[in-house]
Motif scaffolding. Sequence first.
Motif, PDB file in Angstrom:
ATOM      1  N   ARG A 153      23.435 -41.578  17.406  1.00  0.00           N
ATOM      2  CA  ARG A 153      24.644 -42.380  17.301  1.00  0.00           C
ATOM      3  C   ARG A 153      24.838 -43.193  18.574  1.00  0.00           C
ATOM      4  O   ARG A 153      24.345 -42.833  19.635  1.00  0.00           O
ATOM      5  CB  ARG A 153      25.860 -41.477  17.094  1.00  0.00           C
ATOM      6  CG  ARG A 153      25.797 -40.597  15.872  1.00  0.00           C
ATOM      7  CD  ARG A 153      27.019 -39.714  15.744  1.00  0.00           C
ATOM      8  NE  ARG A 153      28.248 -40.515  15.639  1.00  0.00           N
ATOM      9  CZ  ARG A 153      29.452 -39.982  15.476  1.00  0.00           C
ATOM     10  NH1 ARG A 153      29.598 -38.675  15.421  1.00  0.00           N
ATOM     11  NH2 ARG A 153      30.508 -40.756  15.390  1.00  0.00           N
ATOM     12  N   GLY A 154      25.587 -44.276  18.443  1.00  0.00           N
ATOM     13  CA  GLY A 154      25.955 -45.046  19.623  1.00  0.00           C
ATOM     14  C   GLY A 154      24.766 -45.509  20.434  1.00  0.00           C
ATOM     15  O   GLY A 154      23.812 -46.106  19.914  1.00  0.00           O
ATOM     16  N   VAL A 155      24.789 -45.227  21.715  1.00  0.00           N
ATOM     17  CA  VAL A 155      23.791 -45.754  22.645  1.00  0.00           C
ATOM     18  C   VAL A 155      22.389 -45.257  22.309  1.00  0.00           C
ATOM     19  O   VAL A 155      21.419 -46.013  22.408  1.00  0.00           O
ATOM     20  CB  VAL A 155      24.154 -45.379  24.100  1.00  0.00           C
ATOM     21  CG1 VAL A 155      23.117 -45.944  25.067  1.00  0.00           C
ATOM     22  CG2 VAL A 155      25.534 -45.925  24.455  1.00  0.00           C
ATOM     23  N   SER A 156      22.246 -44.005  21.898  1.00  0.00           N
ATOM     24  CA  SER A 156      20.916 -43.480  21.589  1.00  0.00           C
ATOM     25  C   SER A 156      20.282 -44.252  20.437  1.00  0.00           C
ATOM     26  O   SER A 156      19.063 -44.414  20.383  1.00  0.00           O
ATOM     27  CB  SER A 156      20.982 -41.988  21.256  1.00  0.00           C
ATOM     28  OG  SER A 156      21.754 -41.756  20.094  1.00  0.00           O
ATOM     29  N   ARG A 157      21.114 -44.755  19.534  1.00  0.00           N
ATOM     30  CA  ARG A 157      20.611 -45.551  18.404  1.00  0.00           C
ATOM     31  C   ARG A 157      20.209 -46.946  18.879  1.00  0.00           C
ATOM     32  O   ARG A 157      19.154 -47.456  18.514  1.00  0.00           O
ATOM     33  CB  ARG A 157      21.706 -45.619  17.333  1.00  0.00           C
ATOM     34  CG  ARG A 157      21.310 -46.336  16.048  1.00  0.00           C
ATOM     35  CD  ARG A 157      22.361 -46.041  14.975  1.00  0.00           C
ATOM     36  NE  ARG A 157      22.134 -46.817  13.766  1.00  0.00           N
ATOM     37  CZ  ARG A 157      22.737 -47.967  13.488  1.00  0.00           C
ATOM     38  NH1 ARG A 157      23.589 -48.479  14.367  1.00  0.00           N
ATOM     39  NH2 ARG A 157      22.505 -48.609  12.373  1.00  0.00           N
ATOM     40  N   PHE A 203      20.764 -53.929  16.689  1.00  0.00           N
ATOM     41  CA  PHE A 203      21.744 -54.014  17.770  1.00  0.00           C
ATOM     42  C   PHE A 203      21.826 -55.448  18.288  1.00  0.00           C
ATOM     43  O   PHE A 203      22.917 -55.955  18.592  1.00  0.00           O
ATOM     44  CB  PHE A 203      21.352 -53.056  18.896  1.00  0.00           C
ATOM     45  CG  PHE A 203      22.128 -53.227  20.164  1.00  0.00           C
ATOM     46  CD1 PHE A 203      23.469 -52.874  20.229  1.00  0.00           C
ATOM     47  CD2 PHE A 203      21.528 -53.739  21.306  1.00  0.00           C
ATOM     48  CE1 PHE A 203      24.191 -53.030  21.410  1.00  0.00           C
ATOM     49  CE2 PHE A 203      22.240 -53.893  22.484  1.00  0.00           C
ATOM     50  CZ  PHE A 203      23.578 -53.546  22.527  1.00  0.00           C
ATOM     51  N   GLU A 204      20.691 -56.124  18.383  1.00  0.00           N
ATOM     52  CA  GLU A 204      20.661 -57.499  18.873  1.00  0.00           C
ATOM     53  C   GLU A 204      21.448 -58.430  17.948  1.00  0.00           C
ATOM     54  O   GLU A 204      22.123 -59.355  18.413  1.00  0.00           O
ATOM     55  CB  GLU A 204      19.215 -57.961  19.014  1.00  0.00           C
ATOM     56  CG  GLU A 204      18.457 -57.216  20.112  1.00  0.00           C
ATOM     57  CD  GLU A 204      16.964 -57.544  20.142  1.00  0.00           C
ATOM     58  OE1 GLU A 204      16.512 -58.327  19.272  1.00  0.00           O
ATOM     59  OE2 GLU A 204      16.258 -57.008  21.018  1.00  0.00           O
ATOM     60  N   ALA A 238      23.630 -48.601  28.291  1.00  0.00           N
ATOM     61  CA  ALA A 238      24.500 -49.456  27.481  1.00  0.00           C
ATOM     62  C   ALA A 238      24.810 -50.767  28.188  1.00  0.00           C
ATOM     63  O   ALA A 238      24.724 -51.853  27.595  1.00  0.00           O
ATOM     64  CB  ALA A 238      25.794 -48.713  27.150  1.00  0.00           C
ATOM     65  N   ILE A 239      25.166 -50.683  29.455  1.00  0.00           N
ATOM     66  CA  ILE A 239      25.487 -51.889  30.223  1.00  0.00           C
ATOM     67  C   ILE A 239      24.252 -52.785  30.346  1.00  0.00           C
ATOM     68  O   ILE A 239      24.347 -54.020  30.226  1.00  0.00           O
ATOM     69  CB  ILE A 239      26.022 -51.509  31.616  1.00  0.00           C
ATOM     70  CG1 ILE A 239      27.325 -50.700  31.496  1.00  0.00           C
ATOM     71  CG2 ILE A 239      26.243 -52.759  32.459  1.00  0.00           C
ATOM     72  CD1 ILE A 239      28.447 -51.403  30.776  1.00  0.00           C
ATOM     73  N   ASP A 240      23.084 -52.173  30.557  1.00  0.00           N
ATOM     74  CA  ASP A 240      21.843 -52.944  30.673  1.00  0.00           C
ATOM     75  C   ASP A 240      21.475 -53.621  29.354  1.00  0.00           C
ATOM     76  O   ASP A 240      21.059 -54.791  29.341  1.00  0.00           O
ATOM     77  CB  ASP A 240      20.691 -52.036  31.115  1.00  0.00           C
ATOM     78  CG  ASP A 240      20.801 -51.609  32.576  1.00  0.00           C
ATOM     79  OD1 ASP A 240      21.597 -52.224  33.312  1.00  0.00           O
ATOM     80  OD2 ASP A 240      20.106 -50.654  32.974  1.00  0.00           O
ATOM     81  N   LEU A 241      21.607 -52.888  28.243  1.00  0.00           N
ATOM     82  CA  LEU A 241      21.264 -53.461  26.938  1.00  0.00           C
ATOM     83  C   LEU A 241      22.168 -54.640  26.603  1.00  0.00           C
ATOM     84  O   LEU A 241      21.707 -55.658  26.072  1.00  0.00           O
ATOM     85  CB  LEU A 241      21.378 -52.389  25.849  1.00  0.00           C
ATOM     86  CG  LEU A 241      20.300 -51.306  25.835  1.00  0.00           C
ATOM     87  CD1 LEU A 241      20.638 -50.227  24.805  1.00  0.00           C
ATOM     88  CD2 LEU A 241      18.933 -51.910  25.520  1.00  0.00           C
ATOM     89  N   LEU A 242      23.440 -54.516  26.917  1.00  0.00           N
ATOM     90  CA  LEU A 242      24.366 -55.628  26.684  1.00  0.00           C
ATOM     91  C   LEU A 242      23.984 -56.833  27.542  1.00  0.00           C
ATOM     92  O   LEU A 242      23.995 -57.976  27.070  1.00  0.00           O
ATOM     93  CB  LEU A 242      25.800 -55.197  26.989  1.00  0.00           C
ATOM     94  CG  LEU A 242      26.445 -54.218  26.017  1.00  0.00           C
ATOM     95  CD1 LEU A 242      27.779 -53.716  26.564  1.00  0.00           C
ATOM     96  CD2 LEU A 242      26.652 -54.862  24.649  1.00  0.00           C
TER      97      LEU A 242
END
Length: 293
Positions: free
Chosen positions: A125-129, A139-140, A174-178
């Motif tokens: 769920r969430g970030v792990s996904r 996500f993109e 999460a911050i890096d992926l965003l």
Amino acid sequence: MTNSAQSGLQFSEILKSSSQLSRIQAEIGLVSVDDLLLEIGIHPFAAAYPSDLAEDIQQQLHAKTDGNPAEFFVSALAERLIAAAQKAGPKPLKVRLAGAGSHKRQALLGSELETQEINPLIGKRGVSRWADKVVRKAFELECEAIKRARIAEGMTNIELVIPFVRTFSESATAIDLLAEQGLCRGAHGLRVHLMAELPANALLAEKFLQYFDGLVVDIDQLAQFALGLDQEHPSLEYLHDDQNEAVLALIDHALKAAATVNKPCDLVSHYINKAPNLQLWLLEQQVTTVITQ
């Protein structure tokens, strides 16, 4: 304008459907992307990887999306976010990114692309996904919709809320992926908040807040994990208690941690109308507004 509880608390609302916008009277406290995806009707993985679907499902998908699943998905989500941001006016609009368990998306077209989990409540769920490179494109697409609403359409009042963050490492991820998707915390005034729904988030709120601009505490989820309950298990419903002392201690810790670093801490509760003692306790903690449905 917000609705008032008898105790004196003010209620803002969770936006789960675009149909709410025409009748909503309270302020929008939180937008649930998970619920908007259910309204859009196609699974994010189907939008991202349509060629992985069986031929007959591909035909259904292309018929529904005019032959462009990715653009349909991004446009549909962006339109809903834009409408919500316009409704919020100059006030910040907190948007909780998709983070629900896989079972929540089983009815969506193309859901067979998502692996069924034995226990989705504590699964991917969430970030792990989002961090899973196998499905990163979904996500993109979600990020593209947010960028289209926030940057291309000028809805810079949109703020992000990150759900189901288990560790400090996931916070950084999460911050890096965003940032990789052009949603850099701080850029164009973008604020990123933590959805505090795990006991770890509350107990270690001071450290988690080093990565985020504020907290949004989901009291119901916090109670679920603190007491080891499945909220959707009907025979256990009587055990759910947002007023449990352990739950109150977690909320208190989160509130104090946010106050210490001078960052906002919003609270979410679906059961607040059925919990008069919780209402009074929150007022004693100087809480004046709760997000509910």
